[in-house]
Design a protein around this motif. Structure first.
Motif, PDB file in Angstrom:
ATOM      1  N   MET A  70       0.918  -1.153   0.074  1.00 48.90           N
ATOM      2  CA  MET A  70      -0.056  -0.054  -0.115  1.00 48.90           C
ATOM      3  C   MET A  70       0.837   1.176  -0.050  1.00 48.90           C
ATOM      4  O   MET A  70       2.079   1.128   0.442  1.00 48.90           O
ATOM      5  CB  MET A  70      -0.703   0.121   1.149  1.00 48.90           C
ATOM      6  N   LEU A  76       2.043  11.967   9.273  1.00 52.16           N
ATOM      7  CA  LEU A  76       2.246  12.347  10.476  1.00 52.16           C
ATOM      8  C   LEU A  76       1.259  12.959  11.389  1.00 52.16           C
ATOM      9  O   LEU A  76       1.375  13.732  12.285  1.00 52.16           O
ATOM     10  CB  LEU A  76       3.687  12.992  11.082  1.00 52.16           C
ATOM     11  N   LYS A 168      14.964   5.950  13.592  1.00 49.80           N
ATOM     12  CA  LYS A 168      14.265   4.998  12.614  1.00 49.80           C
ATOM     13  C   LYS A 168      14.656   5.498  11.249  1.00 49.80           C
ATOM     14  O   LYS A 168      14.635   6.670  10.930  1.00 49.80           O
ATOM     15  CB  LYS A 168      12.781   5.054  12.681  1.00 49.80           C
ATOM     16  N   THR A 196       9.050   3.684   5.053  1.00 46.74           N
ATOM     17  CA  THR A 196       8.641   3.405   3.789  1.00 46.74           C
ATOM     18  C   THR A 196       9.230   3.828   2.775  1.00 46.74           C
ATOM     19  O   THR A 196       9.975   4.802   2.877  1.00 46.74           O
ATOM     20  CB  THR A 196       6.857   3.954   3.638  1.00 46.74           C
ATOM     21  N   VAL A 223       7.795  -4.504  -0.147  1.00 51.07           N
ATOM     22  CA  VAL A 223       9.121  -3.776   0.152  1.00 51.07           C
ATOM     23  C   VAL A 223       9.972  -4.958   0.880  1.00 51.07           C
ATOM     24  O   VAL A 223      11.203  -4.576   1.187  1.00 51.07           O
ATOM     25  CB  VAL A 223       9.110  -2.909   1.019  1.00 51.07           C
ATOM     26  N   MET A 245      11.932  -4.305   9.885  1.00 48.30           N
ATOM     27  CA  MET A 245      10.557  -4.229   9.657  1.00 48.30           C
ATOM     28  C   MET A 245      10.324  -3.885   8.075  1.00 48.30           C
ATOM     29  O   MET A 245      11.376  -3.260   7.587  1.00 48.30           O
ATOM     30  CB  MET A 245       9.849  -3.269  10.403  1.00 48.30           C
ATOM     31  N   GLY A 246       9.181  -4.260   7.498  1.00 46.44           N
ATOM     32  CA  GLY A 246       9.106  -4.007   6.002  1.00 46.44           C
ATOM     33  C   GLY A 246       8.293  -5.172   5.531  1.00 46.44           C
ATOM     34  O   GLY A 246       8.977  -6.281   5.160  1.00 46.44           O
ATOM     35  N   GLY A 247       7.020  -5.194   5.603  1.00 49.93           N
ATOM     36  CA  GLY A 247       6.258  -6.347   5.009  1.00 49.93           C
ATOM     37  C   GLY A 247       6.316  -7.808   5.646  1.00 49.93           C
ATOM     38  O   GLY A 247       5.986  -8.630   5.092  1.00 49.93           O
ATOM     39  N   ILE A 248       6.555  -7.492   6.902  1.00 57.82           N
ATOM     40  CA  ILE A 248       6.511  -8.862   7.567  1.00 57.82           C
ATOM     41  C   ILE A 248       4.967  -9.258   7.881  1.00 57.82           C
ATOM     42  O   ILE A 248       4.359  -8.465   8.438  1.00 57.82           O
ATOM     43  CB  ILE A 248       7.144  -8.739   9.295  1.00 57.82           C
ATOM     44  N   VAL A 267       5.914  -5.379  13.032  1.00 55.34           N
ATOM     45  CA  VAL A 267       4.692  -5.672  12.233  1.00 55.34           C
ATOM     46  C   VAL A 267       3.883  -4.744  11.940  1.00 55.34           C
ATOM     47  O   VAL A 267       3.271  -3.960  12.830  1.00 55.34           O
ATOM     48  CB  VAL A 267       4.027  -6.877  12.840  1.00 55.34           C
ATOM     49  N   GLY A 268       4.036  -4.169  10.618  1.00 57.02           N
ATOM     50  CA  GLY A 268       3.077  -2.944  10.272  1.00 57.02           C
ATOM     51  C   GLY A 268       1.780  -2.979   9.613  1.00 57.02           C
ATOM     52  O   GLY A 268       0.867  -3.548   9.963  1.00 57.02           O
ATOM     53  N   THR A 269       2.009  -3.095   8.034  1.00 51.85           N
ATOM     54  CA  THR A 269       0.807  -3.152   7.290  1.00 51.85           C
ATOM     55  C   THR A 269      -0.089  -4.297   7.546  1.00 51.85           C
ATOM     56  O   THR A 269      -1.238  -4.567   7.181  1.00 51.85           O
ATOM     57  CB  THR A 269       1.451  -3.143   5.777  1.00 51.85           C
TER      58      THR A 269
HETATM   59  C1  LIG Z   1      -0.345   4.022   7.626  1.00 50.00           C
HETATM   60  C2  LIG Z   1       1.027   4.222   8.018  1.00 50.00           C
HETATM   61  C3  LIG Z   1       1.332   5.185   8.964  1.00 50.00           C
HETATM   62  C4  LIG Z   1       2.642   5.189   9.362  1.00 50.00           C
HETATM   63  N1  LIG Z   1       3.215   6.040  10.202  1.00 50.00           N
HETATM   64  C5  LIG Z   1       4.413   5.962  10.771  1.00 50.00           C
HETATM   65  C6  LIG Z   1       4.930   6.896  11.791  1.00 50.00           C
HETATM   66  O1  LIG Z   1       4.044   7.705  12.424  1.00 50.00           O
HETATM   67  N2  LIG Z   1       6.082   6.915  12.265  1.00 50.00           N
HETATM   68  C7  LIG Z   1       7.143   6.218  11.791  1.00 50.00           C
HETATM   69  O2  LIG Z   1       8.023   6.143  12.121  1.00 50.00           O
HETATM   70  N3  LIG Z   1       6.782   5.293  10.748  1.00 50.00           N
HETATM   71  C8  LIG Z   1       5.414   5.193  10.185  1.00 50.00           C
HETATM   72  N4  LIG Z   1       5.091   4.218   9.139  1.00 50.00           N
HETATM   73  C9  LIG Z   1       5.890   3.494   8.866  1.00 50.00           C
HETATM   74  C10 LIG Z   1       5.849   1.959   9.539  1.00 50.00           C
HETATM   75  O3  LIG Z   1       6.221   2.005  10.875  1.00 50.00           O
HETATM   76  C11 LIG Z   1       6.995   1.063   8.749  1.00 50.00           C
HETATM   77  O4  LIG Z   1       8.119   1.428   9.041  1.00 50.00           O
HETATM   78  C12 LIG Z   1       6.654   0.522   7.439  1.00 50.00           C
HETATM   79  O5  LIG Z   1       5.409   0.524   7.086  1.00 50.00           O
HETATM   80  C13 LIG Z   1       7.211  -0.711   6.965  1.00 50.00           C
HETATM   81  O6  LIG Z   1       6.839  -1.599   7.746  1.00 50.00           O
HETATM   82  P1  LIG Z   1       5.480  -2.622   6.889  1.00 50.00           P
HETATM   83  O7  LIG Z   1       5.609  -3.085   5.633  1.00 50.00           O
HETATM   84  O8  LIG Z   1       5.306  -3.882   7.963  1.00 50.00           O
HETATM   85  O9  LIG Z   1       4.219  -1.879   7.137  1.00 50.00           O
HETATM   86  C14 LIG Z   1       3.784   4.340   8.812  1.00 50.00           C
HETATM   87  C15 LIG Z   1       3.303   3.217   7.598  1.00 50.00           C
HETATM   88  C16 LIG Z   1       1.961   3.196   7.320  1.00 50.00           C
HETATM   89  C17 LIG Z   1       1.590   2.085   6.330  1.00 50.00           C
END
Ligand SMILES: Cc1cc2nc3c(=O)[nH]c(=O)nc-3n(C[C@H](O)[C@H](O)[C@H](O)COP(=O)(O)O)c2cc1C
Length: 306
Positions: A70, A76, A168, A196, A223, A245-248, A267-269
């Motif tokens: 996505m 923020l 980060k 991201t 990713v 992290m990234g796509g877990i 774990v994010g998305t």
């Molecule tokens: C909707 C959304 C909001 C996010 N907000 C933040 C944030 O406030 N601060 C931050 O450091 N990363 C933020 N991220 C990044 C995630 O913490 C993470 O680094 C990134 O999405 C990769 O992990 P994933 O593929 O598991 O989502 C956000 C990601 C998404 C998808």
């Protein structure tokens, strides 16, 4: 043959009961997930980014689905550190789970002011300094793409807090190890990556970008190979722990990040697809270790066979 697995991992002075934490911005402060997830079984809750003053966020649409991922350009959005302390932190203090607060700023002074405000809050176990958000015009990623700016923010926040400091990192750089080394040299206790990847999608009916801001941050399984590669490079370049992290989305994904050198994983998305993802991944990680006769999950860290 082991019948139990020691799931504890150490991020500097902070011990987590297991390596699985939430990725900032995908879990708010956990309240909305409390019906799906036993928050006390998480390694830690990493909160949505918090800034000194309230931030409105970007115009909608600010989410677009892509192949295996996505795009987001939330920007923020948050109520500011005072409101966060009065509401989210008060609630988090009632839960038995380490809290890592993700902090943001438009300037070095703003990062410092947020860190100073959080210093007195005993419920905050550590700070994660976001120098990697691609969705804001000032601050965010601008600090994470320059070695000197990354060093400057880290140095300033380091002098404002005694709490463990995680920085980060953004993948939108040529050599992420340079930035990792720079923040390590300024006293970071750990690094987390990846934030991201800058991306774009265009609607072929309207010819408009799918996001109002045109560009946004790509996350999700798409990713993952980039993230694993960067975790491996960074873990080989620094001596401080890495949160990967990234796509877990599965336990095997988490294992892959740990083999690449991550001490903990976020774990994010995947939380948006399956709100129980963190629990499923934690249980799967333990089952993986049991099946392979691995007594301590920490043994996985950096165990890739090259
Ligand atoms: C909707 C959304 C909001 C996010 N907000 C933040 C944030 O406030 N601060 C931050 O450091 N990363 C933020 N991220 C990044 C995630 O913490 C993470 O680094 C990134 O999405 C990769 O992990 P994933 O593929 O598991 O989502 C956000 C990601 C998404 C998808």
């Amino acid at each position: 043959m082991n019948h139990t697995v020691d799931m504890r991992v150490r991020l500097g002075s902070l011990e987590l009961r297991n390596p699985v934490v939430t990725a900032s911005g995908t879990f708010a402060s956990g309240r909305e997930y409390a019906g799906f997830v036993e928050l006390e079984r998480l390694g830690a809750i990493v909160t949505k980014g918090v800034s000194l003053h309230p931030w409105a966020g970007n115009a909608s649409p600010r989410i677009a689905e892509t192949a295996s991922g996505m795009l987001n350009s939330i920007g923020l959005q948050n109520p500011g550190v005072e409101a966060f302390c009065a509401s989210d932190l008060v609630w988090l203090a009632t839960r038995d789970v380490p809290v890592i607060v993700n902090i943001s700023g438009h300037s070095v002074a703003e990062y410092v002011a947020v860190a100073e405000r959080l210093e007195a809050e005993a419920v905050v176990s550590a700070l994660e300094v976001n120098i990697s958000c691609p969705n804001v015009d000032e601050g965010g990623m601008a600090f994470g793409t320059s070695r000197s700016a990354a060093a400057e923010v880290t140095r300033a926040v380091r002098s404002a807090t005694r709490k463990p400091l995680i920085v980060k990192l953004t993948p939108n750089v040529t050599d992420i190890t340079e930035i990792a080394r720079a923040v390590e040299a300024e006293g970071a206790d750990g690094v987390s990556l990846i934030n991201t990847l800058l991306g774009m999608a265009i609607d072929t009916d309207t010819f408009h970008p799918k996001l109002a801001r045109a560009v946004g941050g790509l996350s999700g399984p798409a990713v993952k190979p980039v993230a694993v590669r960067m975790v491996w490079q960074v873990a080989s370049a620094v001596s401080i722990p890495v949160i990967g992290m990234g796509g877990i989305a599965t336990a095997e994904d988490a294992v892959e990040f740990m083999l690449a050198g991550a001490t903990a994983v976020a774990v994010g998305t995947a939380n948006f697809v399956d709100p129980t993802a963190t629990m499923r991944i934690t249980e799967g990680l333990e089952a993986f270790c049991l099946k392979r006769g691995i007594g301590r999950v920490a043994e996985l860290t950096g165990a890739v066979r090259l």
